[in-house]
Design an enzyme around this catalytic site. Structure first.
Site, PDB file in Angstrom:
ATOM      1  CB  ILE A 147      -0.893   0.259   1.364  1.00 36.04           C
ATOM      2  CG1 ILE A 147      -2.099  -1.109   0.963  1.00 36.04           C
ATOM      3  CG2 ILE A 147      -1.713   1.273   1.191  1.00 36.04           C
ATOM      4  CD1 ILE A 147      -2.644  -1.450   2.406  1.00 36.04           C
ATOM      5  CG  ASP A 166       9.038  -0.379   5.508  1.00 35.98           C
ATOM      6  OD1 ASP A 166       9.589  -1.116   6.126  1.00 35.98           O
ATOM      7  OD2 ASP A 166       8.035  -0.783   4.936  1.00 35.98           O
ATOM      8  CB  ALA A 229      -2.212   1.402   9.436  1.00 34.70           C
ATOM      9  NE  ARG A 230      -5.514  -3.990  12.583  1.00 37.15           N
ATOM     10  CZ  ARG A 230      -6.046  -4.092  11.109  1.00 37.15           C
ATOM     11  NH1 ARG A 230      -6.495  -3.073  10.414  1.00 37.15           N
ATOM     12  NH2 ARG A 230      -6.270  -5.380  10.894  1.00 37.15           N
ATOM     13  CG  ASP A 254     -11.241   3.045   7.045  1.00 39.16           C
ATOM     14  OD1 ASP A 254     -12.342   3.718   6.844  1.00 39.16           O
ATOM     15  OD2 ASP A 254     -10.902   2.261   6.271  1.00 39.16           O
ATOM     16  CD  GLU A 258     -18.729   6.521  23.562  1.00 39.69           C
ATOM     17  OE1 GLU A 258     -19.726   7.474  23.938  1.00 39.69           O
ATOM     18  OE2 GLU A 258     -18.210   5.444  24.276  1.00 39.69           O
ATOM     19  CG  HIS A 271     -12.325  -1.050   9.053  1.00 36.84           C
ATOM     20  ND1 HIS A 271     -12.194  -2.121   9.579  1.00 36.84           N
ATOM     21  CD2 HIS A 271     -11.217  -0.897   8.327  1.00 36.84           C
ATOM     22  CE1 HIS A 271     -11.335  -2.864   9.351  1.00 36.84           C
ATOM     23  NE2 HIS A 271     -10.416  -2.116   8.720  1.00 36.84           N
ATOM     24  N   GLY A 273     -11.707   1.847   3.880  1.00 36.79           N
ATOM     25  CA  GLY A 273     -10.606   1.813   3.140  1.00 36.79           C
ATOM     26  C   GLY A 273     -10.517   0.920   2.061  1.00 36.79           C
TER      27      GLY A 273
END
Length: 391
Positions: A147, A166, A229-230, A254, A258, A271, A273
């Site tokens: 990605i 990376d 991602a997360r 994504d 709350e 979520h 994406g």
């Protein structure tokens, strides 16, 4: 031989055709299936059946799978890296443009207008949504996998200055990254230099809260953070402070919780994406191909808990072994084969952590002798799972 596959969630039926006629597919299957194909189903509270050999996640993330438990039980876990990469890439590029021009807020404001003079109201109020262009802005990409590499390349094509970080980028991926993307060795360079930052790494103990107070302290003003991602990659408490002080101009994610909802300068998507028709089909196809290859040949490709192992099958029988990664295991396996009067046509063993995977091709046509050998392996304390595959 017919293999049984239990599916969870809505797996694209066209993609499942990749399994072929040798597979019985049933979302309601309850009796000890050979494999699972899943999307978002949380398996952490599910007892894995004793016959289970593989789990394929139709997507890249595997946080919904108990990897350690599966590994200890000899269950190979696969994902489908790159299958939804283009969908996520487009979502991130779209989010970058939405942030720059604040189109979402502009749309909400426009829809509040009433009366015959709406055009005049639009002209009078549109200045608040003038926005900015992304041309010439600096874009940081954390994680240059399937990605991230696509995003970096396309951001450059849109006229942005691109930084990429990376430390684990693969050689294959590196070849596909534009030479115009500036690779940095320290993530702090991303935080210090970039107007837009997107992150595409798995969630681990090392990556959790990548965006913490220390990271935000390195940034300038009006930075846009994009997280597809997360959610746990961002420390929300630190994020709120960074928004309050003007360090973060907008946060787009994504992954909704709350505490993120209904807040200025935070845009939360449900979520989606990687949720395109094309991506779902690609993920299902790759998951089906992966399971079929593993079940029919024993070869492993795209596993998250075992090494990739490929070996052409030319012998009458193949035994696959998931074994503990202990000293002299290959020698012990070879001795056991020899003691049974069987010749080894080919053998390959690859390890990952505490476990290893062995493909053992046997120059033996007597099925009973092969079965007896497999039974001996089954009885070994160092062998977790044994399969026999006939050519």
């Amino acid at each position: 031989m017919v293999y049984t596959v239990k599916t969870y969630n809505n797996i694209n039926k066209i993609g499942l055709r990749e399994l072929g006629n040798g597979f019985q597919i049933d979302g309601e299957l309850k009796e000890n299936p050979d494999a699972y194909i899943i999307r978002s189903e949380n398996l952490h509270e599910t007892e894995l059946p004793s016959n289970l050999k593989a789990i394929a996640r139709a997507g890249a993330g595997t946080n919904n799978i108990p990897i350690d438990a599966a590994t200890a039980q000899g269950v190979v876990v696969f994902n489908t890296p790159g299958a939804n990469a283009n969908a996520v890439k487009e979502a991130v590029i779209a989010s970058t443009l939405l942030s720059a021009r604040d189109y979402i807020a502009a749309n909400k404001w426009t829809n509040t207008l009433t009366g015959d003079d709406v055009p005049k109201q639009v002209e009078a109020g549109k200045k608040q949504f003038a926005g900015s262009e992304i041309l010439g802005k600096t874009f940081g990409v954390i994680g240059l996998g399937a990605i991230g590499a696509r995003i970096a390349n396309d951001a450059y094509r849109l006229g942005m200055k691109v930084y990429g970080y990376d430390p684990y980028v693969s050689i294959e991926t590196a070849w596909n990254i534009s030479s115009h993307v500036r690779r940095v060795n320290d993530i702090k360079e991303i935080f210090t230099n970039c107007d837009y930052i997107t992150i595409h790494v798995p969630l681990t103990d090392e990556t959790k809260n990548t965006f913490d107070r220390a990271a935000f302290d390195l940034m300038g003003k009006d930075v846009t953070i994009i997280n597809f991602a997360r959610g746990e990659l961002v420390d929300n408490a630190a994020l709120f402070d960074a928004i309050e002080t003007g360090v973060v101009k907008r946060y787009i994610t994504d992954f909704g919780t709350e505490d993120l909802l209904n807040k200025d300068k935070i845009t939360v998507f449900p979520h989606v994406g990687g949720s395109t028709a094309e991506a779902e089909l690609n993920c299902a196809i790759m998951a089906g191909q992966t399971i079929r290859r593993f079940m029919e040949t024993g070869e492993i490709v795209n596993s998250v808990n075992f090494p990739n192992v490929k070996q052409a099958l030319s012998a009458p029988f193949r035994i696959t072994l998931i074994n503990k990664n202990v000293p002299n295991i290959v020698a012990r396996i070879s001795t056991r084969v020899s003691d049974n009067g069987i010749n080894i046509s080919n053998i390959i063993n690859r390890s990952k952590g505490d476990f290893a995977y062995t493909l053992l091709d046997l120059d033996e046509a007597d099925a009973a002798k092969v079965q007896a050998l497999a039974d001996e392996f089954e009885a070994s304390d160092n062998i977790v799972k044994v399969r026999i595959i006939k050519k």
